[in-house]
Design a protein around this motif. Structure first.
Motif, PDB file in Angstrom:
ATOM      1  N   ASP A   1       0.637  -1.353   0.020  1.00  0.00           N
ATOM      2  CA  ASP A   1       0.337  -0.256   0.398  1.00  0.00           C
ATOM      3  C   ASP A   1       0.846   1.117   0.628  1.00  0.00           C
ATOM      4  OD1 ASP A   1      -2.602  -1.563  -0.814  1.00  0.00           O
ATOM      5  OD2 ASP A   1      -2.811  -0.628   1.743  1.00  0.00           O
ATOM      6  N   TYR A   2       1.848   1.142   0.575  1.00  0.00           N
ATOM      7  CA  TYR A   2       3.022   2.238   0.587  1.00  0.00           C
ATOM      8  C   TYR A   2       3.168   2.858  -1.027  1.00  0.00           C
ATOM      9  CZ  TYR A   2       7.163   4.424   1.215  1.00  0.00           C
ATOM     10  OH  TYR A   2       8.432   5.911   0.608  1.00  0.00           O
ATOM     11  N   LEU A   3       3.696   1.661  -1.479  1.00  0.00           N
ATOM     12  CA  LEU A   3       4.381   2.016  -2.917  1.00  0.00           C
ATOM     13  C   LEU A   3       2.982   2.589  -3.631  1.00  0.00           C
ATOM     14  CD1 LEU A   3       6.131  -1.856  -3.672  1.00  0.00           C
ATOM     15  CD2 LEU A   3       6.897   0.810  -3.590  1.00  0.00           C
ATOM     16  N   ARG A   4       1.312   2.120  -3.620  1.00  0.00           N
ATOM     17  CA  ARG A   4       0.234   2.611  -4.503  1.00  0.00           C
ATOM     18  C   ARG A   4       0.235   3.420  -4.173  1.00  0.00           C
ATOM     19  NH1 ARG A   4      -1.107  -3.285  -4.413  1.00  0.00           N
ATOM     20  NH2 ARG A   4      -2.336  -2.802  -1.931  1.00  0.00           N
ATOM     21  N   THR A   5       0.705   4.385  -2.415  1.00  0.00           N
ATOM     22  CA  THR A   5       0.769   5.771  -2.356  1.00  0.00           C
ATOM     23  C   THR A   5       1.231   6.076  -2.772  1.00  0.00           C
ATOM     24  OG1 THR A   5      -0.471   4.987  -0.054  1.00  0.00           O
ATOM     25  CG2 THR A   5       0.407   7.652  -0.530  1.00  0.00           C
ATOM     26  N   VAL A   6       2.436   6.350  -2.970  1.00  0.00           N
ATOM     27  CA  VAL A   6       3.734   7.433  -4.148  1.00  0.00           C
ATOM     28  C   VAL A   6       3.026   6.931  -5.367  1.00  0.00           C
ATOM     29  CG1 VAL A   6       6.009   6.915  -4.277  1.00  0.00           C
ATOM     30  CG2 VAL A   6       5.639   6.441  -2.432  1.00  0.00           C
ATOM     31  N   VAL A   7       2.450   6.014  -5.706  1.00  0.00           N
ATOM     32  CA  VAL A   7       2.286   5.860  -7.312  1.00  0.00           C
ATOM     33  C   VAL A   7       1.017   7.013  -7.651  1.00  0.00           C
ATOM     34  CG1 VAL A   7       1.281   4.574  -9.097  1.00  0.00           C
ATOM     35  CG2 VAL A   7       3.711   4.305  -7.588  1.00  0.00           C
ATOM     36  N   ARG A   8      -0.287   7.244  -6.393  1.00  0.00           N
ATOM     37  CA  ARG A   8      -0.916   7.367  -6.407  1.00  0.00           C
ATOM     38  C   ARG A   8      -1.240   9.481  -6.487  1.00  0.00           C
ATOM     39  NH1 ARG A   8      -4.730   3.299  -2.934  1.00  0.00           N
ATOM     40  NH2 ARG A   8      -5.609   2.263  -4.528  1.00  0.00           N
ATOM     41  N   LEU A   9       0.005   9.245  -5.663  1.00  0.00           N
ATOM     42  CA  LEU A   9       0.038  11.089  -5.193  1.00  0.00           C
ATOM     43  C   LEU A   9       1.338  11.654  -5.829  1.00  0.00           C
ATOM     44  CD1 LEU A   9       0.260  10.886  -0.936  1.00  0.00           C
ATOM     45  CD2 LEU A   9      -1.991  11.612  -2.338  1.00  0.00           C
ATOM     46  N   ALA A  10       2.378  10.400  -6.450  1.00  0.00           N
ATOM     47  CA  ALA A  10       2.651  11.705  -7.575  1.00  0.00           C
ATOM     48  C   ALA A  10       2.324  11.773  -9.097  1.00  0.00           C
ATOM     49  CB  ALA A  10       4.031  10.340  -8.330  1.00  0.00           C
ATOM     50  N   CYS A  11       1.416  10.532  -9.436  1.00  0.00           N
ATOM     51  CA  CYS A  11      -0.263  10.865 -10.515  1.00  0.00           C
ATOM     52  C   CYS A  11      -1.078  11.613 -10.397  1.00  0.00           C
ATOM     53  CB  CYS A  11      -0.189   9.602 -10.698  1.00  0.00           C
ATOM     54  SG  CYS A  11       0.312   8.502 -11.682  1.00  0.00           S
TER      55      CYS A  11
ATOM     56  N   PRO B   1       0.843  18.062 -10.140  1.00  0.00           N
ATOM     57  CA  PRO B   1       1.084  19.096 -11.523  1.00  0.00           C
ATOM     58  C   PRO B   1       2.333  19.057 -12.239  1.00  0.00           C
ATOM     59  CG  PRO B   1       0.093  20.269  -9.179  1.00  0.00           C
ATOM     60  CD  PRO B   1      -0.254  19.178  -9.061  1.00  0.00           C
ATOM     61  N   ASP B   2       2.461  18.563 -10.856  1.00  0.00           N
ATOM     62  CA  ASP B   2       4.841  19.289 -11.409  1.00  0.00           C
ATOM     63  C   ASP B   2       4.745  17.736 -11.932  1.00  0.00           C
ATOM     64  OD1 ASP B   2       4.727  17.995  -8.552  1.00  0.00           O
ATOM     65  OD2 ASP B   2       6.362  19.746  -8.632  1.00  0.00           O
ATOM     66  N   LEU B   3       4.862  16.866 -11.460  1.00  0.00           N
ATOM     67  CA  LEU B   3       4.895  15.127 -11.729  1.00  0.00           C
ATOM     68  C   LEU B   3       4.328  14.724 -12.235  1.00  0.00           C
ATOM     69  CD1 LEU B   3       6.617  14.070  -8.266  1.00  0.00           C
ATOM     70  CD2 LEU B   3       8.288  14.734 -10.156  1.00  0.00           C
ATOM     71  N   GLY B   4       2.428  14.786 -12.331  1.00  0.00           N
ATOM     72  CA  GLY B   4       1.699  13.833 -12.852  1.00  0.00           C
ATOM     73  C   GLY B   4       1.956  13.577 -14.083  1.00  0.00           C
ATOM     74  N   PRO B   5       2.334  14.516 -15.144  1.00  0.00           N
ATOM     75  CA  PRO B   5       2.356  14.561 -16.485  1.00  0.00           C
ATOM     76  C   PRO B   5       2.930  13.293 -17.207  1.00  0.00           C
ATOM     77  CG  PRO B   5       1.210  16.885 -15.944  1.00  0.00           C
ATOM     78  CD  PRO B   5       2.019  16.028 -15.075  1.00  0.00           C
ATOM     79  N   GLU B   6       4.580  14.181 -16.817  1.00  0.00           N
ATOM     80  CA  GLU B   6       5.231  13.056 -17.430  1.00  0.00           C
ATOM     81  C   GLU B   6       4.956  11.415 -16.633  1.00  0.00           C
ATOM     82  OE1 GLU B   6      10.238  13.170 -17.272  1.00  0.00           O
ATOM     83  OE2 GLU B   6       9.242  14.584 -17.010  1.00  0.00           O
ATOM     84  N   PHE B   7       5.223  11.564 -15.139  1.00  0.00           N
ATOM     85  CA  PHE B   7       4.571  10.324 -14.735  1.00  0.00           C
ATOM     86  C   PHE B   7       4.051   9.127 -15.514  1.00  0.00           C
ATOM     87  CE2 PHE B   7       3.387   7.517 -10.765  1.00  0.00           C
ATOM     88  CZ  PHE B   7       5.770   7.064 -10.683  1.00  0.00           C
TER      89      PHE B   7
END
Length: 319
Positions: A273-283, A286-292
């Motif tokens: 769940d920690y890994l899923r949290t990082v992915v969801r919040l990174a997505c 606005p500064d990281l989401g589009p590229e990620f």
């Protein structure tokens, strides 16, 4: 069907302004990463998990935050303190963006620290806050549970406390096969959508014995009466003083309500769940989401292609 409940406990006019954040756990599920680093300081994108929790408290108007820590947790205190040398170096470079990011943790609230000493459970950690909290209602926010900043759970709980008095717990409906992993609440309807009367609580019930599918998650708004109950609460499950046991005592008097939450919650206490949290919040950034998100789509497509070419996909789905 949940039977209606008509008993209304007396309302306390005191506004909630203090929050307690228990952060004394050993973080054994994340060893060896937590051997020298507090689990609460593990980064979720570019902020430690505990900063999200303090930001949530501050956004709800709780401007006095007490962190209950333990030995080897000095990094938490340092994070929410001023870092003069680092701030001076960033200011000299004219790096205002990073300078603000470094200063923000110390500006979130009036932050205090106390050590729990012996790891005697969540109930004991809350009891350690008694002298700081005094005779005021207060919120408890667990660092393992991150609530999405767009959600209003804590605001709703504070509103229920203001209207009904007593204590308020956050509840989430979970799969019956998972309820034994949580504290579980027996509830009755109040006639108000999303708000229930809690009539009983049990910590991690044995499979098949849970009174409902409502699990207690890591947000509480507590009446100071809980301290007297905790003082006389003996060690329970795991040899620890359980907050759930104290709330069970209060619930028998009709002074505990529950707010049912069905929004976005991230459990950083579990590795997957920690890994899923990082992915969801990174997505969502606005500064990281589009590229990620572009990279993530390509990565997932590559995995699917690899599974198709090797036949592993069918085997995994069958398993």
């Amino acid at each position: 069907m949940i039977a209606p409940h008509s008993t209304a406990p007396p309302v306390s006019p005191r506004a909630v302004r203090k929050a307690v954040v228990p952060a004394a756990g050993l973080g054994t599920r994340f060893l060896p990463a937590t051997k020298a680093t507090p689990k609460e300081m593990l980064p979720v994108v570019d902020k430690p998990a505990i900063q999200y929790v303090v930001e949530e408290a501050a956004a709800a108007g709780l401007d006095d935050v007490l962190m209950v820590t333990g030995r080897h947790k000095r990094a938490i205190e340092d994070h929410f303190d001023n870092a003069f040398e680092l701030e001076q170096a960033l200011a000299a470079k004219g790096d205002t963006v990073r300078l603000d990011a470094v200063r923000d943790p110390a500006r979130l609230a009036d932050i205090h620290h106390i050590r729990q000493g012996d790891p005697l459970g969540l109930g004991h950690a809350v009891l350690c806050a008694r002298h700081h909290v005094g005779n005021e209602p207060f919120a408890v926010l667990l660092g393992d549970d991150l609530i999405d900043p767009r959600e209003t759970l804590l605001h709703r709980m504070l509103d229920v406390r203001e209207r009904h008095g007593g204590s308020v717990v956050a509840l989430m409906e979970v799969d019956p096969q998972q309820i034994h992993l949580y504290g579980c609440a027996a509830v009755e309807a109040t006639g108000e959508e999303g708000v229930v009367q809690v009539t009983g609580l049990v910590e991690k019930p044995a499979p098949g014995t849970a009174p409902s599918r409502y699990a207690v998650i890591g947000r509480y708004v507590l009446d100071p009466a809980v301290f007297d109950v905790l003082e006389r609460t003996p060690p329970g499950r795991g040899g620890e003083i359980q907050l759930t046991d104290a709330l069970q005592d209060l619930a028998t008097g009709g002074t505990v309500h529950g707010v049912v939450f069905d929004g976005l919650r991230y459990d950083t206490g579990d590795k997957a769940d920690y890994l899923r949290t990082v992915v969801r919040l990174a997505c969502d950034r606005p500064d990281l989401g589009p590229e990620f998100r572009r990279w993530l789509r390509e990565f997932v497509t590559g995995l699917e292609d690899e599974d198709s070419s090797t036949g592993d996909g069918e085997e995994r789905r069958a398993a």
